[in-house]
Design a protein around this motif. Structure first.
Motif, PDB file in Angstrom:
ATOM      1  N   ALA A  71       0.806  -1.222   0.000  1.00  0.00           N
ATOM      2  CA  ALA A  71       0.000   0.000   0.000  1.00  0.00           C
ATOM      3  C   ALA A  71       0.844   1.279   0.000  1.00  0.00           C
ATOM      4  CB  ALA A  71      -0.959  -0.018   1.186  1.00  0.00           C
ATOM      5  N   PRO A  72       1.906   1.401   0.811  1.00  0.00           N
ATOM      6  CA  PRO A  72       2.704   2.639   0.779  1.00  0.00           C
ATOM      7  C   PRO A  72       3.340   2.894  -0.585  1.00  0.00           C
ATOM      8  CG  PRO A  72       3.173   1.391   2.767  1.00  0.00           C
ATOM      9  CD  PRO A  72       2.363   0.496   1.891  1.00  0.00           C
ATOM     10  N   MET A  73       3.787   1.838  -1.265  1.00  0.00           N
ATOM     11  CA  MET A  73       4.384   1.994  -2.587  1.00  0.00           C
ATOM     12  C   MET A  73       3.344   2.375  -3.626  1.00  0.00           C
ATOM     13  SD  MET A  73       7.405   1.550  -4.258  1.00  0.00           S
ATOM     14  CE  MET A  73       7.057   3.108  -5.083  1.00  0.00           C
ATOM     15  N   ILE A  74       2.201   1.708  -3.594  1.00  0.00           N
ATOM     16  CA  ILE A  74       1.124   1.999  -4.551  1.00  0.00           C
ATOM     17  C   ILE A  74       0.633   3.432  -4.381  1.00  0.00           C
ATOM     18  CG2 ILE A  74      -1.207   1.377  -5.272  1.00  0.00           C
ATOM     19  CD1 ILE A  74       0.930  -0.648  -6.071  1.00  0.00           C
ATOM     20  N   ALA A  75       0.570   3.903  -3.141  1.00  0.00           N
ATOM     21  CA  ALA A  75       0.096   5.267  -2.881  1.00  0.00           C
ATOM     22  C   ALA A  75       1.029   6.316  -3.475  1.00  0.00           C
ATOM     23  CB  ALA A  75      -0.053   5.486  -1.379  1.00  0.00           C
ATOM     24  N   ALA A  76       2.323   5.975  -3.600  1.00  0.00           N
ATOM     25  CA  ALA A  76       3.298   6.925  -4.137  1.00  0.00           C
ATOM     26  C   ALA A  76       3.373   6.891  -5.663  1.00  0.00           C
ATOM     27  CB  ALA A  76       4.681   6.634  -3.552  1.00  0.00           C
ATOM     28  N   LEU A  77       2.801   5.852  -6.296  1.00  0.00           N
ATOM     29  CA  LEU A  77       2.830   5.734  -7.753  1.00  0.00           C
ATOM     30  C   LEU A  77       1.674   6.517  -8.375  1.00  0.00           C
ATOM     31  CD1 LEU A  77       3.584   1.892  -8.110  1.00  0.00           C
ATOM     32  CD2 LEU A  77       5.202   3.798  -8.330  1.00  0.00           C
ATOM     33  N   PRO A  78       1.762   6.801  -9.667  1.00  0.00           N
ATOM     34  CA  PRO A  78       0.635   7.454 -10.346  1.00  0.00           C
ATOM     35  C   PRO A  78      -0.641   6.621 -10.203  1.00  0.00           C
ATOM     36  CG  PRO A  78       2.596   7.499 -11.721  1.00  0.00           C
ATOM     37  CD  PRO A  78       2.924   6.626 -10.552  1.00  0.00           C
ATOM     38  N   VAL A  79      -1.772   7.296 -10.239  1.00  0.00           N
ATOM     39  CA  VAL A  79      -3.061   6.629 -10.070  1.00  0.00           C
ATOM     40  C   VAL A  79      -3.234   5.536 -11.124  1.00  0.00           C
ATOM     41  CG1 VAL A  79      -5.561   6.934 -10.051  1.00  0.00           C
ATOM     42  CG2 VAL A  79      -4.074   8.720  -9.112  1.00  0.00           C
ATOM     43  N   GLY A  80      -3.618   4.354 -10.669  1.00  0.00           N
ATOM     44  CA  GLY A  80      -3.830   3.236 -11.585  1.00  0.00           C
ATOM     45  C   GLY A  80      -2.609   2.371 -11.812  1.00  0.00           C
ATOM     46  N   SER A  81      -1.456   2.783 -11.285  1.00  0.00           N
ATOM     47  CA  SER A  81      -0.228   2.004 -11.478  1.00  0.00           C
ATOM     48  C   SER A  81      -0.230   0.758 -10.602  1.00  0.00           C
ATOM     49  CB  SER A  81       0.999   2.856 -11.150  1.00  0.00           C
ATOM     50  OG  SER A  81       1.091   3.960 -12.004  1.00  0.00           O
ATOM     51  N   LYS A  82       0.457  -0.264 -11.059  1.00  0.00           N
ATOM     52  CA  LYS A  82       0.596  -1.503 -10.309  1.00  0.00           C
ATOM     53  C   LYS A  82       2.039  -1.981 -10.367  1.00  0.00           C
ATOM     54  CE  LYS A  82      -4.126  -3.234 -11.068  1.00  0.00           C
ATOM     55  NZ  LYS A  82      -4.938  -4.384 -11.561  1.00  0.00           N
ATOM     56  N   MET A  83       2.363  -2.914  -9.490  1.00  0.00           N
ATOM     57  CA  MET A  83       3.671  -3.551  -9.549  1.00  0.00           C
ATOM     58  C   MET A  83       3.654  -4.651 -10.599  1.00  0.00           C
ATOM     59  SD  MET A  83       4.855  -3.865  -5.569  1.00  0.00           S
ATOM     60  CE  MET A  83       4.813  -2.448  -4.477  1.00  0.00           C
ATOM     61  N   ILE A  84       4.847  -5.139 -10.918  1.00  0.00           N
ATOM     62  CA  ILE A  84       4.953  -6.212 -11.903  1.00  0.00           C
ATOM     63  C   ILE A  84       5.618  -7.425 -11.266  1.00  0.00           C
ATOM     64  CG2 ILE A  84       5.073  -4.609 -13.845  1.00  0.00           C
ATOM     65  CD1 ILE A  84       8.110  -5.120 -13.927  1.00  0.00           C
ATOM     66  N   ALA A  85       5.378  -8.582 -11.847  1.00  0.00           N
ATOM     67  CA  ALA A  85       6.005  -9.836 -11.423  1.00  0.00           C
ATOM     68  C   ALA A  85       6.744 -10.404 -12.627  1.00  0.00           C
ATOM     69  CB  ALA A  85       4.960 -10.815 -10.918  1.00  0.00           C
ATOM     70  N   THR A  86       8.061 -10.474 -12.543  1.00  0.00           N
ATOM     71  CA  THR A  86       8.864 -10.981 -13.663  1.00  0.00           C
ATOM     72  C   THR A  86       9.067 -12.488 -13.590  1.00  0.00           C
ATOM     73  OG1 THR A  86      10.880 -10.464 -12.429  1.00  0.00           O
ATOM     74  CG2 THR A  86      10.049  -8.783 -13.948  1.00  0.00           C
ATOM     75  N   GLY A  87       8.861 -13.081 -12.425  1.00  0.00           N
ATOM     76  CA  GLY A  87       9.012 -14.527 -12.283  1.00  0.00           C
ATOM     77  C   GLY A  87       7.693 -15.249 -12.520  1.00  0.00           C
ATOM     78  N   VAL A  88       7.799 -16.490 -12.984  1.00  0.00           N
ATOM     79  CA  VAL A  88       6.588 -17.262 -13.294  1.00  0.00           C
ATOM     80  C   VAL A  88       5.781 -17.541 -12.030  1.00  0.00           C
ATOM     81  CG1 VAL A  88       5.714 -19.441 -14.221  1.00  0.00           C
ATOM     82  CG2 VAL A  88       7.653 -18.306 -15.320  1.00  0.00           C
ATOM     83  N   ILE A  89       6.457 -17.930 -10.952  1.00  0.00           N
ATOM     84  CA  ILE A  89       5.739 -18.285  -9.723  1.00  0.00           C
ATOM     85  C   ILE A  89       5.784 -17.165  -8.687  1.00  0.00           C
ATOM     86  CG2 ILE A  89       6.146 -20.746 -10.066  1.00  0.00           C
ATOM     87  CD1 ILE A  89       8.343 -20.579  -7.948  1.00  0.00           C
ATOM     88  N   ALA A  90       6.339 -16.014  -9.062  1.00  0.00           N
ATOM     89  CA  ALA A  90       6.459 -14.901  -8.118  1.00  0.00           C
ATOM     90  C   ALA A  90       5.114 -14.458  -7.557  1.00  0.00           C
ATOM     91  CB  ALA A  90       7.180 -13.726  -8.780  1.00  0.00           C
ATOM     92  N   PRO A  91       4.043 -14.373  -8.366  1.00  0.00           N
ATOM     93  CA  PRO A  91       2.750 -13.949  -7.794  1.00  0.00           C
ATOM     94  C   PRO A  91       2.233 -14.867  -6.692  1.00  0.00           C
ATOM     95  CG  PRO A  91       2.703 -13.801 -10.183  1.00  0.00           C
ATOM     96  CD  PRO A  91       3.970 -14.530  -9.821  1.00  0.00           C
ATOM     97  N   PHE A  92       2.693 -16.113  -6.680  1.00  0.00           N
ATOM     98  CA  PHE A  92       2.310 -17.044  -5.604  1.00  0.00           C
ATOM     99  C   PHE A  92       3.340 -17.044  -4.486  1.00  0.00           C
ATOM    100  CE2 PHE A  92       3.139 -21.259  -3.788  1.00  0.00           C
ATOM    101  CZ  PHE A  92       1.943 -21.476  -3.113  1.00  0.00           C
ATOM    102  N   LEU A  93       4.623 -17.096  -4.857  1.00  0.00           N
ATOM    103  CA  LEU A  93       5.680 -17.294  -3.870  1.00  0.00           C
ATOM    104  C   LEU A  93       5.892 -16.066  -2.984  1.00  0.00           C
ATOM    105  CD1 LEU A  93       7.660 -19.462  -2.977  1.00  0.00           C
ATOM    106  CD2 LEU A  93       9.347 -18.492  -4.554  1.00  0.00           C
ATOM    107  N   VAL A  94       5.882 -14.878  -3.572  1.00  0.00           N
ATOM    108  CA  VAL A  94       6.165 -13.664  -2.805  1.00  0.00           C
ATOM    109  C   VAL A  94       5.115 -13.413  -1.716  1.00  0.00           C
ATOM    110  CG1 VAL A  94       6.409 -11.153  -2.940  1.00  0.00           C
ATOM    111  CG2 VAL A  94       7.530 -12.615  -4.639  1.00  0.00           C
ATOM    112  N   PRO A  95       3.808 -13.472  -2.023  1.00  0.00           N
ATOM    113  CA  PRO A  95       2.826 -13.303  -0.941  1.00  0.00           C
ATOM    114  C   PRO A  95       2.955 -14.361   0.158  1.00  0.00           C
ATOM    115  CG  PRO A  95       1.766 -12.999  -3.064  1.00  0.00           C
ATOM    116  CD  PRO A  95       3.145 -13.513  -3.341  1.00  0.00           C
TER     117      PRO A  95
END
Length: 251
Positions: A51-75
């Protein structure tokens, strides 16, 4: 039973006790992880962390996941770390239960408060980093980003940065505990610690410059609490020393 055999048996019993305490601590962390996985869930926990990072980005911006399993492993990693922090009182209790039988009554008066205060200070340092530091640091960095650059942080890099910052703040908030232990063990006196106060202040700013991003806000946010917590340690150390002195034997 010979003295050597008795010593070996005692050593083995200590190892068994240590194993049992480690297992209980691990079970506590696993239970906390399970509860967090059920609610609010790893995805929601990562969203809170981001949330702190998203709040500092332009409206509508999101982070990216460059790894195949990163969206599962990181959380999942984030959830495990949060579970460990929430289970810290239980983990420290297991440490306390392991060493308590070998302590004198006056020593137990010191260890238990230090166990509790260490947990609270570490969690307090992490909370201070999340609620106060992150928003200002990310806003500062985003403000310096050129218009030609699209800021899309990678979730793994973000996790590494956040964990390193939280660890730095959590550890540095343990300064009062370190001061109390040094004084109680007779390694250094309160008078000597007061004498080297100016060096400690300089050291706090040097440490802050090393472990935080190169902006004034985050460096001050780490260095100033370190100096204040050092002063708190100087105030509490004599109290702990008096409370944990060896009782005088009756004449």
């Amino acid at each position: 039973m010979t003295e050597k055999a008795a010593g070996e048996e005692t050593f083995i019993s200590h190892l068994i006790e240590l194993r049992d305490r480690l297992v209980k601590a691990s079970i506590g962390i696993a239970l906390m992880f399970g509860l967090l996985a059920l609610w609010p869930g790893p995805a929601a926990i990562y969203d809170i962390l981001a949330a702190p990072m998203i709040a500092a980005l332009p409206v509508g911006s999101k982070m990216i996941a460059t790894g195949v399993i990163a969206p599962f492993l990181v959380p999942m990693k984030v959830t495990l770390v949060i579970a460990f922090m929430l289970a810290l009182p239980w983990v420290f209790y297991q440490v306390w239960a392991f060493i308590a039988p070998g302590l004198y009554a006056h020593e137990k008066k010191l260890v238990l408060p230090l166990v509790i205060s260490s947990s609270l200070l570490f969690i307090g340092g992490v909370a201070f980093c999340y609620f106060f530091v992150f928003g200002r640091v990310f806003a500062f960095i985003a403000g310096f980003s050129p218009q030609s650059i699209a800021v899309t942080p990678d979730i793994e890099n973000y996790l590494d940065f956040v964990m390193s910052m939280c660890l730095a703040f959590g550890v540095t908030f343990e300064v009062p505990v370190v001061v109390v232990i040094l004084v109680r063990m007779g390694i250094v006196s309160v008078a000597k610690l007061k004498e080297i106060r100016s060096y400690v202040i300089v050291g706090a700013f040097v440490i802050a410059a090393i472990v935080t991003p190169p902006d004034v806000v985050s460096q001050l946010a780490l260095a100033i609490p370190m100096c204040l917590l050092y002063e708190l340690g100087l105030l509490l150390a004599p109290v702990f020393v008096r409370a944990t002195q060896v009782p005088e034997e009756p004449v």
